[in-house]
Design a protein around this motif. Structure first.
Motif, PDB file in Angstrom:
ATOM      1  N   ALA A 193      19.098  -9.981 -19.550  1.00 13.48           N
ATOM      2  CA  ALA A 193      20.170 -10.930 -19.859  1.00 13.48           C
ATOM      3  C   ALA A 193      20.980 -10.425 -21.051  1.00 13.48           C
ATOM      4  O   ALA A 193      20.433 -10.002 -22.063  1.00 13.48           O
ATOM      5  N   GLY A 194      22.307 -10.455 -20.900  1.00  9.79           N
ATOM      6  CA  GLY A 194      23.200 -10.009 -21.952  1.00  9.79           C
ATOM      7  C   GLY A 194      23.464  -8.512 -21.961  1.00  9.79           C
ATOM      8  O   GLY A 194      24.263  -8.034 -22.761  1.00  9.79           O
ATOM      9  N   GLN A 195      22.797  -7.772 -21.068  1.00 11.22           N
ATOM     10  CA  GLN A 195      22.973  -6.325 -21.005  1.00 11.22           C
ATOM     11  C   GLN A 195      23.875  -5.939 -19.834  1.00 11.22           C
ATOM     12  O   GLN A 195      24.003  -6.683 -18.856  1.00 11.22           O
ATOM     13  N   CYS A 196      24.478  -4.762 -19.937  1.00  9.87           N
ATOM     14  CA  CYS A 196      25.233  -4.195 -18.820  1.00  9.87           C
ATOM     15  C   CYS A 196      24.748  -2.778 -18.592  1.00  9.87           C
ATOM     16  O   CYS A 196      24.723  -1.964 -19.525  1.00  9.87           O
ATOM     17  N   VAL A 197      24.341  -2.484 -17.367  1.00  5.68           N
ATOM     18  CA  VAL A 197      23.912  -1.146 -16.973  1.00  5.68           C
ATOM     19  C   VAL A 197      25.009  -0.544 -16.106  1.00  5.68           C
ATOM     20  O   VAL A 197      25.397  -1.125 -15.085  1.00  5.68           O
ATOM     21  N   GLY A 198      25.525   0.597 -16.522  1.00  8.12           N
ATOM     22  CA  GLY A 198      26.550   1.275 -15.738  1.00  8.12           C
ATOM     23  C   GLY A 198      25.932   2.305 -14.803  1.00  8.12           C
ATOM     24  O   GLY A 198      24.984   3.001 -15.167  1.00  8.12           O
ATOM     25  N   LEU A 199      26.453   2.378 -13.594  1.00  5.50           N
ATOM     26  CA  LEU A 199      25.984   3.343 -12.591  1.00  5.50           C
ATOM     27  C   LEU A 199      27.167   4.193 -12.157  1.00  5.50           C
ATOM     28  O   LEU A 199      28.184   3.653 -11.712  1.00  5.50           O
ATOM     29  N   LEU A 200      27.051   5.510 -12.279  1.00  6.37           N
ATOM     30  CA  LEU A 200      28.103   6.410 -11.789  1.00  6.37           C
ATOM     31  C   LEU A 200      27.772   6.815 -10.365  1.00  6.37           C
ATOM     32  O   LEU A 200      26.678   7.331 -10.093  1.00  6.37           O
ATOM     33  N   GLU A 201      28.707   6.573  -9.441  1.00 12.89           N
ATOM     34  CA  GLU A 201      28.487   6.862  -8.024  1.00 12.89           C
ATOM     35  C   GLU A 201      29.664   7.668  -7.476  1.00 12.89           C
ATOM     36  O   GLU A 201      30.810   7.408  -7.826  1.00 12.89           O
ATOM     37  N   PHE A 202      29.344   8.600  -6.578  1.00 15.24           N
ATOM     38  CA  PHE A 202      30.363   9.522  -6.063  1.00 15.24           C
ATOM     39  C   PHE A 202      30.360   9.463  -4.536  1.00 15.24           C
ATOM     40  O   PHE A 202      29.652  10.201  -3.862  1.00 15.24           O
TER      41      PHE A 202
END
Length: 552
Positions: free
Chosen positions: A199-208
């Protein structure tokens, strides 16, 4: 008649002919292109190694606004590029000071003249592409101002996608056919994750390429009794979420969809209340630079951790030096902003997808600013780990083959914080003393894989493509518990954190040819197969808090 302006080669822009490529024809003069021009920072970044050695509670990370005004591109440099574009019939499509980029649009003929190159169309077993050979040139007054030009080439950087077990069957059959497979929350228990839902976090995912089916992600969450995660799909360079149900291994969209859904479901299972910002772009040099810049400088979602399950070996016929430098500098920027970047070290051991008789490592995992994640084979009983060793089931050329990537970088020097880790010299001729990979590891063997839902089917999947988002999810829990981002973890990891907070893996090697190319062996402490080992989350948290507990 005015003298023609003196031009100079753009450093690092040299492009070799991709092995296996054959010229088809010159690119059509009126073909429209959009190209990203990268600019220098207005001043050098401070040492992030110094930042990385400080205790978490003493770190002062830059805010996005501070970064733009202090280290972003200088407006005068942007003006110079705009004047260059106007002189060559190119249009400015966009500009971002924080990202240090100007996007130019124009025809092939205009770009050929502007950069003194000749764009051609090539055919290749992995797909046709537009490309060039040799360096690019710029007016002398832009030397040092422009650091990279990306988008003229469209050669796709090929990689192997998350590795499924040999046959797709039901969950009941999987557990009988394979040594062991795990629900993703079971891995959090085995790796002693601290409490946390993200909660309160953001996880970024790089996708191609590829995409995700919301119903797959929702079904995966439902199977685990968890809510559907909040997902924000971010389009970079016009690339959008375009999933495919194709099971044809030649379908890049189908294979990429498996990758995207794996990343999302691992994160959704381990930090279900974290926002997932999924950045979609092309698997080209331009795609790498633009998507990484978009994620790191995203002032709306502000991810505190990124997971990257993609990469390719450090081969000069694939990556230009300019691209490697730009990606490396972006990862350095992430460190100053307090963003941890977890990168898969590859699924082909010391061979790293190459069959040239030499050992290789995968970039960008080999960047010193990435937390490189290797792979293990994990067995457990009664909620406890019974065995964990280097994942190595042989060469990718064999059915069911795969191994956790690791070794010594041929490009990046050994960082100062690896000085006491007994990093070996490269097994290749010359025995270079470079950056050692990976830093940490986690379960990656598809024969002891992760249960996921992809393209409407349940199955077991492995690969460092799964281990990287597992570590990213752990970092998100640590951030939540600490109330601040841990950021650049590598210096602390090598100072003491790795010895205390990781399960040491001491069995196995990562040469998938078992002696023909050479590789590295696991052993006590850090090694070039599994780094410091797999996570013990509670110990990591306690050590980061600066506390000690009985038995540490």
């Amino acid at each position: 008649m005015p003298e023609p302006k003196r031009t100079v080669p753009l450093a690092g822009s040299e492009r070799m002919l991709v092995p296996g490529a054959r010229v088809l024809r010159a690119a059509h003069e009126n073909e429209w292109l959009e190209v990203t021009v990268r600019l220098r920072r207005r001043r050098p970044l401070p040492s992030v190694d110094d930042l990385g050695m400080r205790p978490i509670h003493q770190r002062q990370h830059l805010r996005h606004e501070q970064f733009q005004t202090t280290y972003g591109a200088h407006p005068e440099d942007v003006s110079q590029v705009e004047a260059f574009a106007a002189a060559h019939g190119l249009r400015v499509q966009g500009k971002e000071l924080a990202r240090r980029s100007v996007v130019l649009g124009g025809t092939v003929s205009s770009f050929n003249r502007a950069f003194s190159t000749r764009l051609m169309h090539y055919e290749h077993p992995d797909g046709a592409f537009r490309g060039r050979v040799g360096p690019l040139s710029l007016p002398a007054e832009l030397e040092g101002v422009v650091t990279g030009v990306f988008g003229l080439d469209t050669h796709r950087l090929i990689r192997h996608h998350p590795r499924p077990r040999p046959l797709r069957t039901s969950h009941a059959l999987v557990t009988r056919e394979l040594p062991q497979v795990f629900s993703i929350p079971d891995l959090a228990t085995l790796y002693n994750f601290p409490e946390g839902d993200g909660a309160g976090q953001c996880v970024g995912l790089l996708e191609f390429g590829g995409g995700y089916f919301p119903e797959d992600v929702e079904q995966s969450a439902r199977d685990l009794g968890l809510p559907m995660p909040e997902v924000v799909a971010v389009s970079v360079d016009g690339v959008r979420n375009t999933p495919s149900r194709s099971k044809d291994p030649r379908s890049s969209q189908g294979a990429s969809t498996g990758e995207v859904e794996l990343d999302m479901e691992v994160v959704g299972a381990l930090v279900p209340l974290a926002r997932q910002a999924v950045y979609f772009s092309d698997f080209t040099e331009k795609g790498w630079v633009d998507s990484l810049a978009a994620a790191i400088h995203d002032t709306e979602n502000k991810p505190s951790v990124l997971s990257i399950s993609w990469g390719f070996s450090e081969m000069d016929s694939i990556w230009t030096p300019a691209c490697m430098e730009e990606v490396n500098e972006l990862l350095q920027e992430a460190a100053t902003l307090g963003i941890t970047v977890c990168v898969a070290s590859g699924d082909d051991g010391s061979e790293a997808q190459e069959q040239d008789g030499y050992a290789h490592v995968v970039f960008p995992a080999s960047s010193p600013y990435a937390l490189a994640v290797g792979g293990t084979t994990l067995l457990a009983n009664g909620g406890a780990i019974t065995e964990e060793k280097v994942w190595n089931t042989g060469s990718q050329l064999q059915p069911g083959g795969g191994a956790g990537g690791g070794g010594i970088s041929a490009y990046f020097a050994r960082p100062s914080w690896q000085g006491n880790a007994q990093v070996p010299a490269s097994v290749n001729p010359g025995h270079r003393l470079g950056r050692g990979v990976p830093d940490v590891a986690a379960n990656a063997d598809p024969y002891t894989g992760y249960l996921v839902v992809s393209k409407g089917e349940r199955g077991a999947v492995g690969g460092t493509s799964a281990a990287a988002p597992l570590w990213a999810s752990l970092i998100a829990r640590l951030n939540q518990q600490l109330g601040r981002p841990v950021g650049y973890l590598n210096p602390l990891l090598y100072a003491s954190l790795g010895r205390v907070g990781c399960n040491d893996i001491t069995v196995g090697t990562n040469d998938p040819t078992f002696g023909r190319i050479g590789g590295y062996a696991a052993g006590p402490g850090w090694d070039a197969c599994t780094g410091w080992g797999s996570p013990n989350g509670q110990r990591l948290l306690a050590t980061l808090r600066g506390t000690s507990e009985q038995g540490f």
